[in-house]
Design a protein around this motif. Sequence first.
Motif, PDB file in Angstrom:
ATOM      1  N   ARG A  68       0.825  -1.208   0.000  1.00  0.00           N
ATOM      2  CA  ARG A  68       0.000   0.000   0.000  1.00  0.00           C
ATOM      3  C   ARG A  68       0.867   1.269   0.000  1.00  0.00           C
ATOM      4  O   ARG A  68       0.616   2.217  -0.756  1.00  0.00           O
ATOM      5  CB  ARG A  68      -0.923  -0.027   1.220  1.00  0.00           C
ATOM      6  N   ALA A  69       1.920   1.272   0.832  1.00  0.00           N
ATOM      7  CA  ALA A  69       2.775   2.454   0.914  1.00  0.00           C
ATOM      8  C   ALA A  69       3.468   2.700  -0.430  1.00  0.00           C
ATOM      9  O   ALA A  69       3.624   3.842  -0.872  1.00  0.00           O
ATOM     10  CB  ALA A  69       3.804   2.271   2.028  1.00  0.00           C
TER      11      ALA A  69
ATOM     12  N   GLU B  67       2.259   5.832   9.117  1.00  0.00           N
ATOM     13  CA  GLU B  67       1.965   7.239   8.872  1.00  0.00           C
ATOM     14  C   GLU B  67       3.037   7.877   7.989  1.00  0.00           C
ATOM     15  O   GLU B  67       4.206   7.494   8.023  1.00  0.00           O
ATOM     16  CB  GLU B  67       1.817   8.021  10.186  1.00  0.00           C
ATOM     17  N   THR B  68       2.631   8.861   7.198  1.00  0.00           N
ATOM     18  CA  THR B  68       3.570   9.570   6.334  1.00  0.00           C
ATOM     19  C   THR B  68       4.398  10.545   7.174  1.00  0.00           C
ATOM     20  O   THR B  68       3.845  11.292   7.985  1.00  0.00           O
ATOM     21  CB  THR B  68       2.787  10.325   5.236  1.00  0.00           C
TER      22      THR B  68
ATOM     23  N   ALA C 193       8.994   2.871  -0.448  1.00  0.00           N
ATOM     24  CA  ALA C 193       8.146   3.985  -0.031  1.00  0.00           C
ATOM     25  C   ALA C 193       8.956   5.201   0.413  1.00  0.00           C
ATOM     26  O   ALA C 193       8.433   6.093   1.067  1.00  0.00           O
ATOM     27  CB  ALA C 193       7.229   3.523   1.098  1.00  0.00           C
ATOM     28  N   MET C 194      10.256   5.215   0.059  1.00  0.00           N
ATOM     29  CA  MET C 194      11.124   6.319   0.460  1.00  0.00           C
ATOM     30  C   MET C 194      11.512   7.149  -0.749  1.00  0.00           C
ATOM     31  O   MET C 194      11.924   6.601  -1.765  1.00  0.00           O
ATOM     32  CB  MET C 194      12.411   5.759   1.071  1.00  0.00           C
ATOM     33  N   MET C 195      11.417   8.461  -0.616  1.00  0.00           N
ATOM     34  CA  MET C 195      11.880   9.310  -1.715  1.00  0.00           C
ATOM     35  C   MET C 195      12.454  10.596  -1.142  1.00  0.00           C
ATOM     36  O   MET C 195      12.203  10.947   0.018  1.00  0.00           O
ATOM     37  CB  MET C 195      10.733   9.626  -2.674  1.00  0.00           C
ATOM     38  N   SER C 196      13.235  11.274  -1.980  1.00  0.00           N
ATOM     39  CA  SER C 196      13.682  12.604  -1.589  1.00  0.00           C
ATOM     40  C   SER C 196      13.434  13.532  -2.758  1.00  0.00           C
ATOM     41  O   SER C 196      13.326  13.093  -3.907  1.00  0.00           O
ATOM     42  CB  SER C 196      15.154  12.591  -1.156  1.00  0.00           C
TER      43      SER C 196
ATOM     44  N   VAL D 234       6.644   7.567   2.898  1.00  0.00           N
ATOM     45  CA  VAL D 234       5.216   7.508   2.591  1.00  0.00           C
ATOM     46  C   VAL D 234       4.527   6.438   3.440  1.00  0.00           C
ATOM     47  O   VAL D 234       5.025   5.319   3.582  1.00  0.00           O
ATOM     48  CB  VAL D 234       5.015   7.220   1.083  1.00  0.00           C
ATOM     49  N   GLY D 235       3.386   6.787   3.993  1.00  0.00           N
ATOM     50  CA  GLY D 235       2.615   5.872   4.827  1.00  0.00           C
ATOM     51  C   GLY D 235       1.472   5.231   4.054  1.00  0.00           C
ATOM     52  O   GLY D 235       1.442   5.262   2.812  1.00  0.00           O
TER      53      GLY D 235
END
Length: 393
Positions: A264-265, A341-342, A308-311, A374-375
């Motif tokens: 989902r994330a 949670e985000t 789910a990680m970005m910069s 991102v959550g």
Amino acid sequence: MSSEKLRFDSKLIHSGGFEDALGSATTPIYQSSTFKFKSADHGAQCFSGESDGYIYTRISNPTIRELENTVADLENGFGGIATSSGMGAINTMYMAYLEQGAHIISHEAVYGPARVVLENFWTKFGVECTFLDTADLNAVKAALQPNTRLLYTETPANPTIGISDLKALADIAHNAGIPLVVDNTFCSPYLQKPLDLGADVVLHSMTKFINGHADIVAGMLVAKKEEDYNKLRTVMVNLGCNMDPLQAFQTRRGLKTLAIRIDRAQENAIKIAEYLEQHPKIEWVKYPGLKSHPQYDLAQQQMSGPGAMMSFEVKGGIGSGKILMDNVKLALLAVSLGGIETLIQHPASMTHSKMTSESKKIAGITDGLVRLAVGIENVEDIINDLDQALAKV
Ligand SMILES: *Cc1c(COP(=O)(O)O)cnc(C)c1O
């Protein structure tokens, strides 16, 4: 049923191999510091290793062992060693592989405190450190010295989201006769299995995706071979950076939903990255799922999903980044990642603030870089939140 026959998402629920005498559906919390021996002989056998009975919780505990067996199974390793935190895992690993006068090659953007420990503490024992971008294989080869004892990396890197080629790094390490250790926190074994790609040890801050609910600090080491496992376990037990049974219970519970949480994330993250990339106030977005990522092809091969990680960089540098962070309402302005949670944060003033501006520059941590974890909220709500905050920039 032997968990070997199960697929990954079923293993999340059923792996660990614990059978409770009373038929409990979940592994009980063995909140006991010590365990009774059946006899003097039994006590002696537990200590000699002839019996695998429990002795003392710093050494081993049934609730903790179930979690260790599960994560080792998910990472395709020989065995797992649970620790009090991710840093507990990292420091156990350093103590197992470094010695006076040793040299270590590590990623320049490795988790901040993992670098602090090397530069401030291990240097007192004559340990030399080379920090570089491990995505640059020629630089890694050129940095090898006769006293190099360890190659340690993190991919995707934090917070630059650079990808290092784990298969190639394993070859370089093994040709030099040293182990490759990988921090797999950003991916979890659901998205990346470093041991399958040749790494010798994988470690986690289970505080992040593995527990996934922002309510626990915990760590884990998984070794591919028995020899490394024994070495790491001996260090952990004697340093005392062991996990607590309650912490193990909560982490094991969080782990059961890892696959559906990441699915989902990640689905959310792909939509958010696309939204940000076309936004006129955004300079660039770094996310392994975007074709614009410089190592998009490598990410496709090495990871089973972009995560789910970005910069990203807000136009206007540090001031604009701050306006964005002060105006988000749904996303929490907080460090950490991998929870439901985000979270949004600014590495230059937060997680990486102790780095000199020169090393931040070398590591690609620009002043306006914002990291988004991102959550699993509704993606429309996350995008609306970023949209209203960006409108104020
Ligand atoms: C958080 C983190 C750590 C440290 O883990 P703790 O559980 O906070 O001690 C190590 N590596 C990465 C990549 C992390 O994100």
